[in-house]
Design a protein around this motif. Structure first.
Motif, PDB file in Angstrom:
ATOM      1  N   PHE A   1       0.542 -11.394   2.297  1.00 29.93           N
ATOM      2  CA  PHE A   1      -0.433 -10.318   2.505  1.00 29.93           C
ATOM      3  C   PHE A   1       0.065  -8.948   2.031  1.00 29.93           C
ATOM      4  O   PHE A   1      -0.607  -8.265   1.263  1.00 29.93           O
ATOM      5  CB  PHE A   1      -0.828 -10.255   3.993  1.00 29.93           C
ATOM      6  CG  PHE A   1      -1.944  -9.299   4.280  1.00 29.93           C
ATOM      7  CD1 PHE A   1      -3.258  -9.681   4.131  1.00 29.93           C
ATOM      8  CD2 PHE A   1      -1.675  -7.993   4.699  1.00 29.93           C
ATOM      9  CE1 PHE A   1      -4.288  -8.795   4.393  1.00 29.93           C
ATOM     10  CE2 PHE A   1      -2.704  -7.102   4.957  1.00 29.93           C
ATOM     11  CZ  PHE A   1      -4.010  -7.508   4.804  1.00 29.93           C
ATOM     12  N   GLY A   2       1.258  -8.578   2.485  1.00 27.26           N
ATOM     13  CA  GLY A   2       1.793  -7.261   2.138  1.00 27.26           C
ATOM     14  C   GLY A   2       2.004  -7.103   0.641  1.00 27.26           C
ATOM     15  O   GLY A   2       1.757  -6.038   0.073  1.00 27.26           O
TER      16      GLY A   2
ATOM     17  N   MET B   1      -1.373  -6.561  -0.992  1.00 25.89           N
ATOM     18  CA  MET B   1      -1.864  -5.211  -0.730  1.00 25.89           C
ATOM     19  C   MET B   1      -1.107  -4.183  -1.570  1.00 25.89           C
ATOM     20  O   MET B   1      -1.599  -3.111  -1.845  1.00 25.89           O
ATOM     21  CB  MET B   1      -1.718  -4.863   0.755  1.00 25.89           C
ATOM     22  CG  MET B   1      -2.632  -5.627   1.669  1.00 25.89           C
ATOM     23  SD  MET B   1      -4.374  -5.343   1.311  1.00 25.89           S
ATOM     24  CE  MET B   1      -4.838  -6.914   0.653  1.00 25.89           C
ATOM     25  N   ARG B   2       0.106  -4.530  -1.952  1.00 28.73           N
ATOM     26  CA  ARG B   2       0.886  -3.627  -2.805  1.00 28.73           C
ATOM     27  C   ARG B   2       0.540  -3.803  -4.269  1.00 28.73           C
ATOM     28  O   ARG B   2       1.192  -3.233  -5.144  1.00 28.73           O
ATOM     29  CB  ARG B   2       2.386  -3.874  -2.601  1.00 28.73           C
ATOM     30  CG  ARG B   2       2.913  -3.174  -1.375  1.00 28.73           C
ATOM     31  CD  ARG B   2       4.342  -2.786  -1.590  1.00 28.73           C
ATOM     32  NE  ARG B   2       4.533  -1.386  -1.262  1.00 28.73           N
ATOM     33  CZ  ARG B   2       5.723  -0.807  -1.215  1.00 28.73           C
ATOM     34  NH1 ARG B   2       6.804  -1.502  -1.497  1.00 28.73           N
ATOM     35  NH2 ARG B   2       5.830   0.455  -0.908  1.00 28.73           N
TER      36      ARG B   2
ATOM     37  N   ARG C   1       7.320 -11.953   6.770  1.00 26.90           N
ATOM     38  CA  ARG C   1       6.171 -11.163   6.338  1.00 26.90           C
ATOM     39  C   ARG C   1       6.546  -9.695   6.191  1.00 26.90           C
ATOM     40  O   ARG C   1       6.117  -9.023   5.249  1.00 26.90           O
ATOM     41  CB  ARG C   1       5.030 -11.318   7.363  1.00 26.90           C
ATOM     42  CG  ARG C   1       3.760 -10.624   6.944  1.00 26.90           C
ATOM     43  CD  ARG C   1       2.654 -10.839   7.945  1.00 26.90           C
ATOM     44  NE  ARG C   1       2.896 -10.108   9.188  1.00 26.90           N
ATOM     45  CZ  ARG C   1       2.013 -10.021  10.169  1.00 26.90           C
ATOM     46  NH1 ARG C   1       0.858 -10.633  10.073  1.00 26.90           N
ATOM     47  NH2 ARG C   1       2.297  -9.348  11.260  1.00 26.90           N
TER      48      ARG C   1
END
Ligand SMILES: Nc1ncnc2c1ncn2[C@@H]1O[C@H](COP(=O)(O)OP(=O)(O)O)[C@@H](O)[C@H]1O
Ligand SMILES: [Mg+2]
Lengths: 269, 379
Positions: free
Chosen positions: B119-120, B123-124, B167
């Motif tokens: 996810f991270g 998003m980056r 995460r």
């Protein structure tokens, strides 16, 4: 658990009251369903199994009227439930996630008040309001009225759902570089979905079923299923009404079943 | 910006920045108020790059609040926070190159383990496939590759914990914040995770800010510890500093077990202070700045720095009588009563049983310590 059940079962009259309740609730529905398959023109004499009355509503002399009413009912229910659910979703997000803003309790009261107000009062008020702003009565006035009174019905399951979602999920999303909008669409919205679907189904059924408000704001010539059924009943009770009622009952059963399975699927666990 | 600060720390120094601009996190005079309640009372601290830094203190002392201010979930009432020299107090959480391991893990329940870890990265701005393959590597690092397709609810607490860690580490943050990440695990798993965390920190070279209320955990894992109480910093130093040279009553009492004795300082000479314990007993310990002759203060002596003998030993000796022996597994705690003086707790390793250092209750003997074992405390 078992002990508690045994206790209740051993109360005097438990069985009798249970059966009485079930009979009062379901006997009329069962009878209507059975008699909708009656071959007779009479609504009380059984003359054999037949699909005649179903044929009658779909292809009989009044079929055009029923089709138009059904079209109106379903399109209004879908559009009104969609709009009401969207508004309710945003309202619930603001109410549950907006922090402690002033008038928060008052806002909640305002949203759910229409559930407590007698429907006839709402109907009269809506009619007077539409008249005073010069809103012509017809399909769109029904649509607007339905959207408005469906909001609290859609709101309650959505809010209940949202209160069960900890805000640490959105915080984790923002911690992982999601902006506010991404945290909402990628995390909060999927987690709220069971509540949103329940809210939509409830709003849909309430809209489909509404008679009083619809009757006040519909204007001449536009009918929904409930108003058309009422109009037809006034001219005398015919078994075709039972066929329509049975079909509507079928729609409700489907909705309730979907709603049950959606609410059972708890994706926050 | 933070990237530059990170890579060009040396350059920044030359460019007339404050010397602390190489610090991973600098908190300057940070105050946090909730309405009229002050949760943090002017905290200042500097956390160096690559450091395993621990915020330690009892529940409610403001550790989470400070961590959430660094992550961006709480705004700073007064003061400033700098990340590698750049002020970050006004940035929203998603613009801070800082990730958090939440106390309840906060794994996204509707996503698989792999999607959670990716996810991270997504998003980056990483592509989906790139994010997934990097996430897969992270899962390998925490030994959870085989669980990639499961949902968080299908994992045990310890496994969820490692997913949360993977995460938060996947986007390679400059600083990793961990809020009591081990508190929900059972003792054995917790010990294993302590080592694993320490190992991960060394391996990644990422600065860890670790929050715990467990002093033992803090002593085991940290390069440096900040001891907090009631929104105030009590002491900042290495585990040995904090354990052996506690600055005040709170720190001495909170960290480990200790004998806290009320004493009055009779004389100071040559860096030594002679103190009076009551009942005619005297002890000499190192002088502490700010404590003069006549002061009535507390003296802290760790139980394991004391030993018992039949005859007085070299150093400081006090005559007493055994009250009780308490078996605590690896050690034996002995309560010793001084004649008309205070009680002492003496800790003797169980392996010393044979060395005649354990006595039956009622025995008269001497309690001994090295000259500098006791420490005077500022209240
Ligand atoms: N949102 C808030 N509103 C009011 N008080 C708060 C809030 N968050 C924390 N506090 C108070 O601030 C103090 C520090 O809390 P916290 O940082 O959570 O402590 P810790 O993590 O050390 O246990 C506590 O007394 C707590 O009650
Ligand atoms: Mg906390």
């Amino acid at each position: 658990m078992a002990a508690v059940n045994d206790n209740i079962k051993s109360y005097t009259g438990f069985k009798a009251i249970t059966i009485l309740c079930l009979v009062v609730l379901y006997a009329p529905l069962v009878i209507v369903t059975i008699y909708s398959f009656n071959a007779s023109k009479s609504i009380t004499n059984w003359e054999g199994l037949s699909l005649y009355w179903y044929y009658d509503i779909f292809a009989g002399p009044e079929s055009a009227k029923w089709k138009e009413a059904a079209w109106n009912s379903f399109t209004i229910a879908i559009v009104a439930a969609t709009m009401a659910t969207s508004i309710a979703t945003l309202a619930a997000t603001a109410m549950v996630r907006g922090g402690k803003f002033k008038l928060r309790t008052a806002s909640f009261g305002l949203i759910s008040l229409p559930l407590m107000v007698p429907e006839i009062v709402l109907a009269v008020a809506t009619l007077i309001f539409f008249n005073s702003i010069g809103f012509t009565r017809g399909y769109f006035s029904i649509l607007v009225a339905h959207t408005a009174f469906c909001i609290p019905f859609a709101y309650l399951p959505i809010q209940a759902r949202m209160q069960g979602i900890e805000d640490s999920f959105e915080q984790a999303a923002m911690d992982l570089y999601a902006n506010k909008r991404q945290a909402f669409t990628k995390i909060l919205l999927p987690l709220m979905m069971p509540g949103i679907i329940s809210g939509f189904l409830l709003a849909f059924i309430v809209s489909l079923d509404d008679f009083i408000i619809t009757n006040f704001v519909k204007g001449a010539g536009v009918e929904t299923l409930p108003t058309a059924i009422f109009g037809s009943v006034k001219q005398g009770l015919k078994p075709n009404i039972m066929a329509i009622s049975t079909l509507l009952l079928g729609v409700s059963v489907v909705m309730v079943t979907i709603s049950y399975f959606v609410s059972k699927k708890d994706n926050t666990q | 910006m933070p990237d530059e600060a990170f890579n060009m720390a040396q350059h920044h120094k030359d460019a007339d920045m404050s010397p602390s601009s190489t610090a991973a996190i600098e908190v300057r005079d940070a105050v946090k108020r909730y309405g009229t309640f002050t949760a943090l009372k002017r905290i200042s601290l500097t956390i160096e790059d690559n450091e395993f830094f621990t915020l330690l203190g009892p529940s409610g002392c403001g550790k989470t609040t400070l961590l959430r201010m660094i992550a961006g979930f709480e705004d700073v009432t007064e003061g400033a926070i700098h990340l590698f020299g750049d002020p970050i107090a006004d940035l929203p959480p998603h613009q801070r190159p800082v990730n958090t391991v939440f106390q309840n893990y906060a794994l996204f329940p509707h996503m698989t383990i792999l999607e959670n870890v990716a996810f991270g990265l997504e998003m980056r701005g990483k592509s989906k496939s790139e994010a997934r393959s990097k996430a897969g590597e992270m899962l390998e690092l925490v030994q959870l590759s085989e669980f990639a397709k499961r949902k968080p609810s299908q994992l045990s607490g310890g496994q969820q914990q490692r997913v949360a860690l993977a995460r938060a580490l996947a986007p390679q943050p400059k600083v990793l914040l961990l809020d009591e990440p081990l508190s929900a695990l059972d003792l054995k798993l917790r010990k294993a995770m302590q080592l694993e965390l320490k190992h991960l920190q060394r391996e990644t070279g990422i600065t860890f800010i670790f929050v715990t209320h467990d002093q033992e955990e803090a002593l085991t894992m940290s390069d440096r510890i900040a001891v907090m109480s009631a929104g105030e910093m009590q002491q900042l130093g290495s585990p040995t500093d904090i354990y052996e040279r506690p600055r005040n009553m709170f720190v001495a009492d909170f960290i480990g077990e200790t004998n806290l004795l009320e004493v009055s300082v009779d004389a100071i000479a040559g860096g030594r202070a002679t103190c009076h314990l009551g009942g005619g007993h005297e002890l000499t310990c190192n002088e502490v700045e700010g404590i003069g002759v006549g002061a009535k203060v507390h003296l802290s002596i760790r139980p394991e720095r004391l030993f018992m003998s039949e005859e007085p030993a070299e150093g400081e000796s006090l005559k007493g009588r055994i009250k009780e022996n308490i078996f605590v597994g690896t050690d034996i705690s002995t309560i010793v009563e001084l004649a008309e003086g205070p009680d002492f707790i003496v800790r003797t390793s169980n392996s010393d049983r044979g060395n005649k250092r354990i006595f039956e209750p009622g025995t008269e003997m001497f309690v001994n310590m090295e000259l500098g074992a006791g420490r005077l405390l500022i209240d």
